[in-house]
Design a protein around this motif. Sequence first.
Motif, PDB file in Angstrom:
ATOM      1  N   LEU A   1       0.768  -1.231  -0.038  1.00  0.00           N
ATOM      2  CA  LEU A   1       0.009  -0.015  -0.013  1.00  0.00           C
ATOM      3  C   LEU A   1       0.829   1.245   0.022  1.00  0.00           C
ATOM      4  O   LEU A   1       2.043   1.214   0.799  1.00  0.00           O
ATOM      5  N   LEU A   2       0.623   2.029  -1.049  1.00  0.00           N
ATOM      6  CA  LEU A   2       1.073   3.554  -0.972  1.00  0.00           C
ATOM      7  C   LEU A   2       0.093   4.250  -0.246  1.00  0.00           C
ATOM      8  O   LEU A   2      -1.084   4.359  -0.367  1.00  0.00           O
ATOM      9  N   ILE A   3       0.628   5.036   0.683  1.00  0.00           N
ATOM     10  CA  ILE A   3      -0.038   6.159   1.676  1.00  0.00           C
ATOM     11  C   ILE A   3       0.480   7.668   1.309  1.00  0.00           C
ATOM     12  O   ILE A   3       1.547   7.691   1.422  1.00  0.00           O
TER      13      ILE A   3
ATOM     14  N   ARG B   1      -0.195  15.440   1.696  1.00  0.00           N
ATOM     15  CA  ARG B   1      -0.069  16.343   0.419  1.00  0.00           C
ATOM     16  C   ARG B   1       1.551  16.617   0.425  1.00  0.00           C
ATOM     17  O   ARG B   1       1.842  16.872  -0.667  1.00  0.00           O
ATOM     18  N   THR B   2       2.387  16.066   1.480  1.00  0.00           N
ATOM     19  CA  THR B   2       3.825  16.525   1.144  1.00  0.00           C
ATOM     20  C   THR B   2       4.700  15.055   1.593  1.00  0.00           C
ATOM     21  O   THR B   2       5.755  15.383   1.441  1.00  0.00           O
ATOM     22  N   GLU B   3       4.259  14.012   1.858  1.00  0.00           N
ATOM     23  CA  GLU B   3       4.736  12.747   2.064  1.00  0.00           C
ATOM     24  C   GLU B   3       4.358  11.481   1.372  1.00  0.00           C
ATOM     25  O   GLU B   3       3.026  11.336   1.020  1.00  0.00           O
ATOM     26  N   THR B   4       5.198  10.566   1.196  1.00  0.00           N
ATOM     27  CA  THR B   4       4.953   9.250   0.470  1.00  0.00           C
ATOM     28  C   THR B   4       5.369   8.289   1.733  1.00  0.00           C
ATOM     29  O   THR B   4       6.378   8.234   1.932  1.00  0.00           O
ATOM     30  N   PHE B   5       4.274   7.214   2.083  1.00  0.00           N
ATOM     31  CA  PHE B   5       4.732   6.024   2.949  1.00  0.00           C
ATOM     32  C   PHE B   5       4.600   4.892   1.917  1.00  0.00           C
ATOM     33  O   PHE B   5       3.615   4.546   1.113  1.00  0.00           O
TER      34      PHE B   5
END
Length: 128
Positions: free
Chosen positions: A26-28, A31-35
């Motif tokens: 899963l990509l989470i 507005r300014t981050e990607t996990f």
Amino acid sequence: QFMAVNFLTLPSENDITAMAEINGNLLIFTRTETFFYQPSPSPIVSQGHLQMVSNNVGCISDATVTTRGNSVLWVDRNGVYATTNGLNFKLLSEPIDDFFNGSITSPLNAYFTDTGTTDLSLTQPRTL
């Protein structure tokens, strides 16, 4: 018998703007981050692995992320990105970088002004 904590807390001060599945992970986005979250084979969510992929590239909203083939594509405030594995991503919008990080002028308005076809003493439309 009691189950352990079965939720995941995202280590971010920002709200989640979008999520996308990629290769069973899963990509989470904020507005300014990607996990990147890899679920555990057990039914307990908190035993999965969460990793921050970027602290300066996120996703504008759930309407700006899509899956195409084995890639996830999304729009950040700085451009359009794609990934095939969730951990490395590529900037796709470099040829139109001015759209995201600069300004774009209207060629029609600039043409009329430059050729003297329009009177500069009149209020001109905004060109940006």
